[in-house]
Scaffold this motif. Sequence first.
Motif, mmCIF file in Angstrom:
data_model
loop_
_atom_site.group_PDB
_atom_site.id
_atom_site.type_symbol
_atom_site.label_atom_id
_atom_site.label_comp_id
_atom_site.label_asym_id
_atom_site.label_seq_id
_atom_site.Cartn_x
_atom_site.Cartn_y
_atom_site.Cartn_z
ATOM 1 N N UNK A 58 3.657 12.897 -14.790
ATOM 2 C CA UNK A 58 2.609 13.403 -15.674
ATOM 3 C C UNK A 58 2.694 14.916 -15.807
ATOM 4 N N UNK A 59 2.934 15.615 -14.702
ATOM 5 C CA UNK A 59 3.075 17.075 -14.754
ATOM 6 C C UNK A 59 4.259 17.468 -15.629
ATOM 7 N N UNK B 79 0.829 -1.203 0.000
ATOM 8 C CA UNK B 79 0.000 0.000 0.000
ATOM 9 C C UNK B 79 0.866 1.258 0.000
ATOM 10 N N UNK B 80 1.942 1.251 0.779
ATOM 11 C CA UNK B 80 2.848 2.401 0.812
ATOM 12 C C UNK B 80 3.519 2.596 -0.547
ATOM 13 N N UNK C 187 -3.593 10.714 -17.390
ATOM 14 C CA UNK C 187 -3.194 11.838 -16.534
ATOM 15 C C UNK C 187 -2.582 12.968 -17.354
ATOM 16 N N UNK C 188 -1.695 12.630 -18.273
ATOM 17 C CA UNK C 188 -1.037 13.654 -19.075
ATOM 18 C C UNK C 188 -2.070 14.361 -19.954
ATOM 19 N N UNK D 214 2.153 9.137 -6.430
ATOM 20 C CA UNK D 214 2.785 10.463 -6.356
ATOM 21 C C UNK D 214 3.836 10.628 -7.455
ATOM 22 N N UNK D 215 4.631 9.600 -7.678
ATOM 23 C CA UNK D 215 5.672 9.660 -8.704
ATOM 24 C C UNK D 215 5.045 9.770 -10.087
ATOM 25 N N UNK D 216 3.990 8.986 -10.347
ATOM 26 C CA UNK D 216 3.305 9.060 -11.635
ATOM 27 C C UNK D 216 2.711 10.455 -11.840
#
Length: 188
Positions: free
Chosen positions: A80-81, A66-67, A104-105, A74-76
Motif C-alpha cells: 500500500x505504501x 495467525x502468523x 489502505x492506499x 505487513x506485506x499488504x
Amino acid sequence: TSEIGVVRMLSSPRYKGGTRIVFSAGGRARGELRAAHDTLEAVARALGVPAAEALASTGRLQAQLEALGTELGRTRGALAHALAQGGGPGLLWLGEGGVELVRQVAALRSRDAEGMAVVAGPVEGGVHLVVARGARGEGDARVVWARLAAVGEGRGGGRPERVEGRFVVAEGELEALRARLELAVSAG
C-alpha cells in the motif's frame, strides 16, 4: 436401563436454580456418536495424522494461519505504501488486491494531500472505489462520489472527508468502466 441402551449427555446448563440435563439416548445417541466419529476420522485423514492427534494438529495449523495473517498484513501495508507513492493526481487504479488494499492506499494517498484521492480496484462482481480528502484538503468527497456514481451503477456513502462504495460491473465491462471513471475524475 438395558432397553435404553446408549445415553449421551449433551449439556447441563443451569436453569432456575437447578440444572437442566440435555441428552440423547438409544439409536439417536448411537447415530450422533457415529457421525461425530466419522467427522473426526475425516478431519484426521485430511490433516494426515491419527485421530488422537487431530486436536493438536489443528492447533498448530491455527498458529501458522495467525502468523501468515500477520505477515500478509505487513506485506499488504508495504505494498500500500509503495502504491500510494505512485501515479499523479486523478484516479489510481489497482489491478488487484481487494477492498482492504484500496482502503489502505486511499488512506495513505489522502493523509497529507491537499486535494481528493480517488482509488479504485476490481473486486468480485464489480469495482470498489474510495474518495478521500486529506487533512489539509478542502471540498466534499460526497460531491466527487456523486459525479463518479453517475458514470455507472455506483452505490456508496460516507462523510465529507471520505466516501466509499461499489460499482456493479457486467463481465467484460471492467475496462469500459475504468475509462469512464478516469475521464470523470480528470474532468472534475
